[in-house]
Scaffold this active site. Structure first.
Site, PDB file in Angstrom:
ATOM      1  N   SER A  76       0.907  -1.254   0.187  1.00 49.31           N
ATOM      2  CA  SER A  76      -0.002   0.074   0.022  1.00 49.31           C
ATOM      3  C   SER A  76       0.874   1.185   0.168  1.00 49.31           C
ATOM      4  O   SER A  76       2.039   1.489   0.898  1.00 49.31           O
ATOM      5  CB  SER A  76      -0.865  -0.054   1.380  1.00 49.31           C
ATOM      6  OG  SER A  76      -0.103  -0.251   2.402  1.00 49.31           O
ATOM      7  N   MET A  77       0.431   2.295  -0.666  1.00 49.00           N
ATOM      8  CA  MET A  77       1.245   3.368  -0.947  1.00 49.00           C
ATOM      9  C   MET A  77       0.511   4.773  -0.728  1.00 49.00           C
ATOM     10  O   MET A  77       0.540   6.041  -1.264  1.00 49.00           O
ATOM     11  CB  MET A  77       1.978   3.609  -2.189  1.00 49.00           C
ATOM     12  CG  MET A  77       2.731   2.356  -2.801  1.00 49.00           C
ATOM     13  SD  MET A  77       3.836   2.483  -4.158  1.00 49.00           S
ATOM     14  CE  MET A  77       2.769   2.224  -5.416  1.00 49.00           C
ATOM     15  N   GLY A  78      -0.389   4.542   0.301  1.00 47.08           N
ATOM     16  CA  GLY A  78      -1.488   5.781   0.530  1.00 47.08           C
ATOM     17  C   GLY A  78      -2.134   6.522  -0.739  1.00 47.08           C
ATOM     18  O   GLY A  78      -2.595   5.504  -1.596  1.00 47.08           O
ATOM     19  N   ALA A  79      -2.049   7.801  -0.570  1.00 50.51           N
ATOM     20  CA  ALA A  79      -2.722   8.412  -1.814  1.00 50.51           C
ATOM     21  C   ALA A  79      -1.921   7.898  -3.190  1.00 50.51           C
ATOM     22  O   ALA A  79      -2.732   8.036  -4.038  1.00 50.51           O
ATOM     23  CB  ALA A  79      -2.496   9.848  -1.565  1.00 50.51           C
ATOM     24  N   GLY A 130      -1.717   5.227  -4.133  1.00 50.26           N
ATOM     25  CA  GLY A 130      -2.423   3.750  -4.538  1.00 50.26           C
ATOM     26  C   GLY A 130      -1.704   2.474  -3.997  1.00 50.26           C
ATOM     27  O   GLY A 130      -1.209   2.649  -2.697  1.00 50.26           O
ATOM     28  N   GLY A 136      -4.781   0.240   5.727  1.00 50.55           N
ATOM     29  CA  GLY A 136      -4.189  -1.235   5.439  1.00 50.55           C
ATOM     30  C   GLY A 136      -4.942  -2.164   5.882  1.00 50.55           C
ATOM     31  O   GLY A 136      -4.919  -3.285   5.299  1.00 50.55           O
ATOM     32  N   ASP A 137      -5.558  -2.149   7.119  1.00 54.01           N
ATOM     33  CA  ASP A 137      -6.198  -3.203   7.914  1.00 54.01           C
ATOM     34  C   ASP A 137      -7.303  -3.592   6.831  1.00 54.01           C
ATOM     35  O   ASP A 137      -7.670  -4.761   6.764  1.00 54.01           O
ATOM     36  CB  ASP A 137      -6.631  -2.916   9.282  1.00 54.01           C
ATOM     37  CG  ASP A 137      -5.752  -2.412  10.092  1.00 54.01           C
ATOM     38  OD1 ASP A 137      -5.805  -1.578  11.029  1.00 54.01           O
ATOM     39  OD2 ASP A 137      -4.408  -2.557   9.849  1.00 54.01           O
TER      40      ASP A 137
HETATM   41  O1  TA6 Z   1      -3.770   0.345  11.509  1.00 55.32           O
HETATM   42  C1  TA6 Z   1      -4.549   1.024  12.343  1.00 55.32           C
HETATM   43  C2  TA6 Z   1      -4.136   0.541  13.612  1.00 55.32           C
HETATM   44  O2  TA6 Z   1      -4.711  -0.763  13.420  1.00 55.32           O
HETATM   45  C3  TA6 Z   1      -4.680   1.130  14.874  1.00 55.32           C
HETATM   46  O3  TA6 Z   1      -5.749   0.310  15.547  1.00 55.32           O
HETATM   47  C4  TA6 Z   1      -3.674   1.751  15.693  1.00 55.32           C
HETATM   48  O4  TA6 Z   1      -4.087   1.346  16.812  1.00 55.32           O
HETATM   49  C5  TA6 Z   1      -2.505   0.817  15.067  1.00 55.32           C
HETATM   50  O5  TA6 Z   1      -2.760   0.235  13.816  1.00 55.32           O
HETATM   51  C6  TA6 Z   1      -1.795  -0.158  15.921  1.00 55.32           C
HETATM   52  O6  TA6 Z   1      -0.837  -0.416  15.069  1.00 55.32           O
HETATM   53  P1  TA6 Z   1       0.650  -1.318  15.752  1.00 55.32           P
HETATM   54  O7  TA6 Z   1       1.346  -1.404  14.702  1.00 55.32           O
HETATM   55  O8  TA6 Z   1       1.005  -0.451  16.916  1.00 55.32           O
HETATM   56  O9  TA6 Z   1      -0.017  -2.659  16.646  1.00 55.32           O
END
Ligand code: TA6
Length: 315
Positions: free
Chosen positions: A221-224, A226, A252-253
């Site tokens: 993933s590269m943000g804006a 793409g 990303g999740d």
């Molecule tokens: O990607 C967002 C997220 O899942 C948030 O929930 C934030 O708490 C963070 O990432 C947690 O990521 P980390 O790499 O610290 O476990």
């Protein structure tokens, strides 16, 4: 079944403010609080897509009630190992005037060897062939990269599919165990390879080295800018969909959720990639770390245009 494993969950506090003035008292007029952590955010979006997952991992005993109530309200099943201490609070500051997004992520509770053993026993009992396990997020104090290495190894031995989303040393060590899918952002990918993020060919050729080593799919993933998707027989690139960004957290999740859901539905790679882009765009259009609704994802899906498509001809 899809399982998400969050070793370091978080309560995500998203604070909206016109402009952050460091060294001063800043007053925010809007704040959202969500149960988060990477794997848990993946479970939230899988739910939005109409899929089902079970959230595994650790959760702090001292503030679990609020967190579990949040997941119950979202009808997300879970089976955590409760550990001493508090689940951390991660703060996301959204400066609305300049659209600047700053994350303050804490270390998290400390897990003990007995907690880790309990987690391995649970996963060893649970994992079956063709299950999909999402291992995602940072390691809390007390858990080192070996936890991810051994989890990937155990799950692969059981014939489960592993989707791995971590950074730094955990990512470097984890990829050596050949998870089926990895989803680094470009900064995390640059920990693995010295690539120019503006040179698509260098990114694709580096990703191909991981494919040749046994990883099946890589979404960068590269943000804006793409995202790039590299598989055993093709590579794809698409720009991010046009969207008014409310919060970048969890984009990303959301992509990992799309990949997990897509694999569980036997979707083809092009469809998985498009769904991942649509989920990311729909997520960033939402405030806080709220998962996008299915209809919002579908609206973005219609707008996704693949920019580049390359066949990978194995010599
Ligand atoms: O990607 C967002 C997220 O899942 C948030 O929930 C934030 O708490 C963070 O990432 C947690 O990521 P980390 O790499 O610290 O476990």
């Amino acid at each position: 079944m899809i399982y998400t494993v969050t070793l370091n969950p978080a309560i995500d506090m998203t604070v909206y403010i016109d402009e952050l003035k460091k060294g001063q008292v800043n007053r925010s007029n809007h704040c959202l609080i969500d149960a988060g952590g990477k794997g848990i955010n993946v479970s939230k979006v899988i739910k939005s897509l109409g899929g089902k997952s079970i959230a595994l991992g650790f959760l702090g005993n001292d503030n679990k009630d609020w967190f579990l109530k949040y997941l119950k309200n979202m009808q997300i099943d879970y089976d955590f190992i409760f550990v001493d201490g508090l689940t951390r609070t991660n703060i996301k500051i959204v400066e609305t005037a300049q659209k600047v997004y700053t994350d303050l992520n804490q270390n998290g509770f400390e897990v003990k060897k007995k907690d880790i053993s309990l987690l391995f026993e649970k996963i060893d009992r649970t994992a079956k062939t063709d299950d999909i396990f999402v291992l995602s997020g940072s390691l809390p104090p007390g858990a080192d990269e070996d936890v991810y290495v051994e989890l990937i190894r155990m799950l692969k031995q059981k014939g489960a599919k592993v989707i791995f989303d971590a950074d730094g040393k955990a990512l470097e060590r984890g990829v050596l165990e050949k998870p089926d899918v990895i989803k680094p952002n470009i900064h995390e990918f640059k920990c693995l390879f010295d690539v120019d993020e503006n040179d698509l060919n260098s990114i694709v050729s580096s990703a191909r080295k991981l494919i040749e080593s046994g990883i099946k799919k890589i979404l960068i993933s590269m943000g804006a800018k793409g995202a790039v998707f590299v598989t055993e027989n093709m590579w794809l690139f698409a720009k991010a969909a046009e969207v008014e960004v409310k919060s970048t957290t969890g984009a990303g999740d959301s992509m990992v959720a799309a990949i997990s859901y897509g694999l569980s539905q036997n979707m083809d790679d092009v469809s998985i990639f498009k769904l991942a882009l649509a989920c990311a765009a729909a997520k960033v259009s939402k405030e806080g770390v709220k998962p996008p609704e299915k209809n919002e994802i579908e609206e973005f899906l219609e707008k996704i245009k693949l920019e580049r498509l390359g066949e990978i001809k194995w010599i």
